[in-house]
Design a protein around this motif. Structure first.
Motif, PDB file in Angstrom:
ATOM      1  N   ARG A 178       0.825  -1.213   0.000  1.00 51.21           N
ATOM      2  CA  ARG A 178       0.000   0.000   0.000  1.00 51.21           C
ATOM      3  C   ARG A 178       0.856   1.258   0.000  1.00 51.21           C
ATOM      4  NH1 ARG A 178      -5.277  -0.021   2.527  1.00 51.21           N
ATOM      5  NH2 ARG A 178      -4.474   1.696   3.793  1.00 51.21           N
ATOM      6  N   ALA A 179       1.957   1.213   0.719  1.00 44.47           N
ATOM      7  CA  ALA A 179       2.846   2.380   0.738  1.00 44.47           C
ATOM      8  C   ALA A 179       3.374   2.682  -0.657  1.00 44.47           C
ATOM      9  CB  ALA A 179       4.000   2.137   1.711  1.00 44.47           C
ATOM     10  N   LEU A 180       3.576   1.628  -1.448  1.00 45.76           N
ATOM     11  CA  LEU A 180       4.106   1.798  -2.801  1.00 45.76           C
ATOM     12  C   LEU A 180       3.028   2.136  -3.823  1.00 45.76           C
ATOM     13  CD1 LEU A 180       6.581  -1.225  -2.883  1.00 45.76           C
ATOM     14  CD2 LEU A 180       7.195   1.188  -2.759  1.00 45.76           C
ATOM     15  N   TYR A 181       1.834   1.534  -3.682  1.00 47.78           N
ATOM     16  CA  TYR A 181       0.884   1.558  -4.791  1.00 47.78           C
ATOM     17  C   TYR A 181      -0.508   2.110  -4.474  1.00 47.78           C
ATOM     18  CZ  TYR A 181       4.379  -1.606  -6.715  1.00 47.78           C
ATOM     19  OH  TYR A 181       5.555  -2.155  -7.154  1.00 47.78           O
ATOM     20  N   PHE A 182      -0.751   2.507  -3.237  1.00 41.49           N
ATOM     21  CA  PHE A 182      -2.100   3.008  -2.931  1.00 41.49           C
ATOM     22  C   PHE A 182      -2.029   4.339  -2.214  1.00 41.49           C
ATOM     23  CE2 PHE A 182      -5.527   3.422   0.274  1.00 41.49           C
ATOM     24  CZ  PHE A 182      -6.566   3.658  -0.602  1.00 41.49           C
ATOM     25  N   ARG A 183      -2.930   5.213  -2.635  1.00 35.73           N
ATOM     26  CA  ARG A 183      -3.116   6.467  -1.926  1.00 35.73           C
ATOM     27  C   ARG A 183      -4.587   6.848  -2.039  1.00 35.73           C
ATOM     28  NH1 ARG A 183       0.419  12.056  -2.314  1.00 35.73           N
ATOM     29  NH2 ARG A 183      -0.663  13.158  -0.616  1.00 35.73           N
ATOM     30  N   ALA A 184      -5.215   7.113  -0.907  1.00 35.18           N
ATOM     31  CA  ALA A 184      -6.620   7.523  -0.926  1.00 35.18           C
ATOM     32  C   ALA A 184      -6.775   8.792  -1.762  1.00 35.18           C
ATOM     33  CB  ALA A 184      -7.115   7.769   0.497  1.00 35.18           C
ATOM     34  N   ALA A 185      -7.840   8.838  -2.544  1.00 34.93           N
ATOM     35  CA  ALA A 185      -8.033   9.957  -3.478  1.00 34.93           C
ATOM     36  C   ALA A 185      -9.461  10.470  -3.423  1.00 34.93           C
ATOM     37  CB  ALA A 185      -7.695   9.518  -4.901  1.00 34.93           C
ATOM     38  N   GLU A 186      -9.619  11.732  -3.564  1.00 34.12           N
ATOM     39  CA  GLU A 186     -10.944  12.353  -3.670  1.00 34.12           C
ATOM     40  C   GLU A 186     -11.292  12.496  -5.141  1.00 34.12           C
ATOM     41  OE1 GLU A 186     -12.960  13.166  -1.279  1.00 34.12           O
ATOM     42  OE2 GLU A 186     -11.669  12.992   0.501  1.00 34.12           O
ATOM     43  N   TRP A 187     -12.563  12.277  -5.462  1.00 31.93           N
ATOM     44  CA  TRP A 187     -13.003  12.515  -6.827  1.00 31.93           C
ATOM     45  C   TRP A 187     -13.122  14.013  -7.063  1.00 31.93           C
ATOM     46  CZ3 TRP A 187     -13.329  11.402 -11.621  1.00 31.93           C
ATOM     47  CH2 TRP A 187     -14.211  12.100 -12.448  1.00 31.93           C
ATOM     48  N   VAL A 188     -12.415  14.501  -8.073  1.00 35.81           N
ATOM     49  CA  VAL A 188     -12.447  15.924  -8.422  1.00 35.81           C
ATOM     50  C   VAL A 188     -12.812  16.044  -9.894  1.00 35.81           C
ATOM     51  CG1 VAL A 188     -11.159  18.079  -8.555  1.00 35.81           C
ATOM     52  CG2 VAL A 188     -10.670  16.434  -6.712  1.00 35.81           C
ATOM     53  N   PRO A 189     -14.012  16.545 -10.215  1.00 34.19           N
ATOM     54  CA  PRO A 189     -14.387  16.691 -11.626  1.00 34.19           C
ATOM     55  C   PRO A 189     -13.515  17.732 -12.313  1.00 34.19           C
ATOM     56  CG  PRO A 189     -16.020  17.723 -10.203  1.00 34.19           C
ATOM     57  CD  PRO A 189     -15.074  16.999  -9.303  1.00 34.19           C
ATOM     58  N   GLN A 190     -13.311  17.530 -13.602  1.00 39.92           N
ATOM     59  CA  GLN A 190     -12.532  18.480 -14.388  1.00 39.92           C
ATOM     60  C   GLN A 190     -13.419  19.640 -14.827  1.00 39.92           C
ATOM     61  OE1 GLN A 190     -10.119  17.051 -17.587  1.00 39.92           O
ATOM     62  NE2 GLN A 190      -9.218  15.373 -16.386  1.00 39.92           N
ATOM     63  N   ALA A 191     -13.038  20.823 -14.425  1.00 38.66           N
ATOM     64  CA  ALA A 191     -13.859  22.002 -14.719  1.00 38.66           C
ATOM     65  C   ALA A 191     -13.964  22.259 -16.220  1.00 38.66           C
ATOM     66  CB  ALA A 191     -13.290  23.223 -14.011  1.00 38.66           C
ATOM     67  N   SER A 192     -12.949  21.862 -16.974  1.00 42.67           N
ATOM     68  CA  SER A 192     -12.936  22.137 -18.411  1.00 42.67           C
ATOM     69  C   SER A 192     -13.742  21.125 -19.209  1.00 42.67           C
ATOM     70  CB  SER A 192     -11.495  22.149 -18.928  1.00 42.67           C
ATOM     71  OG  SER A 192     -10.874  20.890 -18.694  1.00 42.67           O
ATOM     72  N   ALA A 193     -14.186  20.029 -18.562  1.00 41.34           N
ATOM     73  CA  ALA A 193     -14.916  18.968 -19.268  1.00 41.34           C
ATOM     74  C   ALA A 193     -16.417  19.112 -19.049  1.00 41.34           C
ATOM     75  CB  ALA A 193     -14.443  17.600 -18.787  1.00 41.34           C
ATOM     76  N   THR A 194     -17.176  18.437 -19.881  1.00 40.55           N
ATOM     77  CA  THR A 194     -18.634  18.487 -19.764  1.00 40.55           C
ATOM     78  C   THR A 194     -19.097  17.640 -18.582  1.00 40.55           C
ATOM     79  OG1 THR A 194     -18.984  16.550 -21.176  1.00 40.55           O
ATOM     80  CG2 THR A 194     -18.819  18.708 -22.266  1.00 40.55           C
ATOM     81  N   ALA A 195     -20.332  17.880 -18.157  1.00 37.90           N
ATOM     82  CA  ALA A 195     -20.914  17.087 -17.077  1.00 37.90           C
ATOM     83  C   ALA A 195     -21.008  15.627 -17.484  1.00 37.90           C
ATOM     84  CB  ALA A 195     -22.293  17.641 -16.716  1.00 37.90           C
ATOM     85  N   GLU A 196     -21.292  15.376 -18.754  1.00 38.64           N
ATOM     86  CA  GLU A 196     -21.403  14.002 -19.241  1.00 38.64           C
ATOM     87  C   GLU A 196     -20.046  13.303 -19.163  1.00 38.64           C
ATOM     88  OE1 GLU A 196     -23.764  11.993 -22.882  1.00 38.64           O
ATOM     89  OE2 GLU A 196     -22.192  13.400 -23.494  1.00 38.64           O
TER      90      GLU A 196
END
Length: 423
Positions: A178-196
């Motif tokens: 886990r130290a090498l390959y996992f990190r907790a992440a928050e979902w962050v939408p891309q502002a430049s992309a469409t909602a779809e």
């Protein structure tokens, strides 16, 4: 001399302590203490029917039943073995049974499992449970999913002990991974992309956990270029999960493939057939369209620089195709529209890796039965009719005819595939 040895031992001890501290910190980074992990059973919270409906939909999107239901067992009661290169991991009971399931869990504990890969009692979870992808699931969706699981009928089904080789059966080894390959992440939408596009990215990267199969892995099970979904061999399953980026299929073809298991140019088989059967056929048209939009935005994998290996016995391949294949797939590999896929231009046929083609010829198979395709056409097995050399010849012929430009299949490849199936 003695003091030199002592200094070396002290230095090694200090290095070990430093590495242990670093691994511990890397496993705890970003993880705040959960407010409440345990609750008394039999006191479910009052939830709305809308929340339960949303949770049921999300459970389908994540194909939770697929892994957490053993063959012939109760739904969501666990017990299914997930084979990995390091041993077998058994999926746990997700029903609200107080002793063997999630009956004493809280939504905080469930969120911690999805987001941080840590169980209710603090143990680190094995990534056969795809928390490296589920970490992106938003808290409100995790709450809805948990509410749905809590609404199921409790099933008493004690969890099976994993069968993992040493040292992979230790929490220390898992902590290092886990130290090498996992990190907790928050979902962050891309502002430049469409909602779809953002909706598609959220489903593919999160609950859909597409990277669990469609991203290559290194020798230690870590994903390689996960976000690009460039495909890779599925460990111990002998299926090649193709790259999902750079497809030339239209969006509606992709939607139809995920909804019914078949499209104008392809059909799903192997593990993906189960995904369509249990999961994607139930997604809304809008979500399937969003997934297609996102996947089409991914870059195509690099084209191999080496020239394509040509078949050495085209006459045998052509003869075998005419005898065993042309009746269904057509003399020119055109197939039967709406029934049997064309082989000419078929993406699965043209994969650089021939594993899927060889496996289908050996063992046959069916696309999944879905609402949009309730009686799919199947392919019979030829392992009992054709030799390794004959299967290699006909597979090579198909992969190099009618405009197909995939490498030829060697007899040794068929031999190895057949041996794996027999063991």
């Amino acid at each position: 001399m003695k003091s030199c040895w002592i200094q070396c031992l002290l230095a090694l001890a200090a290095l070990l302590v430093a590495c242990t501290a670093a691994v511990a910190w890397l496993n705890l980074r970003g993880e705040a203490p959960a407010p409440q992990l345990w609750r008394e059973p039999g006191t479910p919270a009052t939830v709305s029917s809308a929340l339960l409906e949303k949770g049921a939909y999300l459970a389908r999107a994540g194909n939770c039943m697929g892994c957490h239901t053993a063959q012939g067992g109760k739904e969501y009661a666990g017990g299914r073995g997930i084979e990995t290169p390091f041993g077998v991991v058994y999926a746990p009971n997700l029903t609200p049974d107080a002793e063997t399931g999630l009956g004493r869990w809280t939504s905080d504990a469930f969120w911690r499992a999805l987001h941080h890969g840590r169980s209710q009692d603090g143990r680190l979870l094995y990534p056969a449970f795809p928390y490296p992808q589920y970490t992106r699931v938003q808290r409100e969706d995790a709450n809805a999913l948990f509410a749905y699981l809590q609404s199921l009928a409790p099933v008493s089904a004690p969890n099976k002990a994993h069968r993992l080789e040493f040292p992979f059966n230790t929490q220390a080894a898992l902590a290092v991974w886990r130290a090498l390959y996992f990190r907790a992440a928050e979902w962050v939408p891309q502002a430049s992309a469409t909602a779809e596009w953002n909706r598609g990215a959220y489903l593919v990267q999160g609950l859909g956990h597409c990277a669990a199969c469609h991203a290559a892995r290194n020798a230690w099970g870590g994903s390689v270029e996960e976000g690009l979904l460039r495909g890779g061999m599925m460990a111990l399953q002998d299926w090649y999960a193709p790259a999902l980026g750079g497809t030339h299929a239209g969006q509606q073809d992709l939607v139809r493939l995920l909804q019914t298991g078949v499209s104008a140019h392809a059909s799903v088989s192997g593990p993906m057939a189960e995904v369509v059967f249990r999961s994607t056929q139930y997604l809304s048209g809008a979500d399937l369209q969003a997934i297609a939009v996102y996947l089409q935005s991914l870059p195509a994998p690099p084209t191999p620089a080496a020239p394509v290996a040509r078949a050495t016995d085209t006459r045998l391949g052509a003869k075998l195709y005419a005898q065993h294949c042309a009746q269904c797939h057509g003399a020119q590999g055109e197939g039967r529209p709406g029934a049997i896929n064309a082989l000419a231009g078929n993406p699965a046929v043209n994969l650089e890796d021939a594993s899927n083609v060889v496996r289908m010829v050996l063992q046959g198979g069916y696309p999944p039965a879905t609402a949009g395709n309730p009686r799919p056409y199947g392919m019979p097995p030829f392992s009992h009719q054709l030799s390794d050399a004959e299967i290699a010849a006909v597979a090579s012929f198909v992969r190099q005819s009618w405009g197909n430009m995939a490498p030829a299949v060697g007899t040794i490849e068929v031999y190895r595939a057949r041996e794996k199936r027999q063991h």
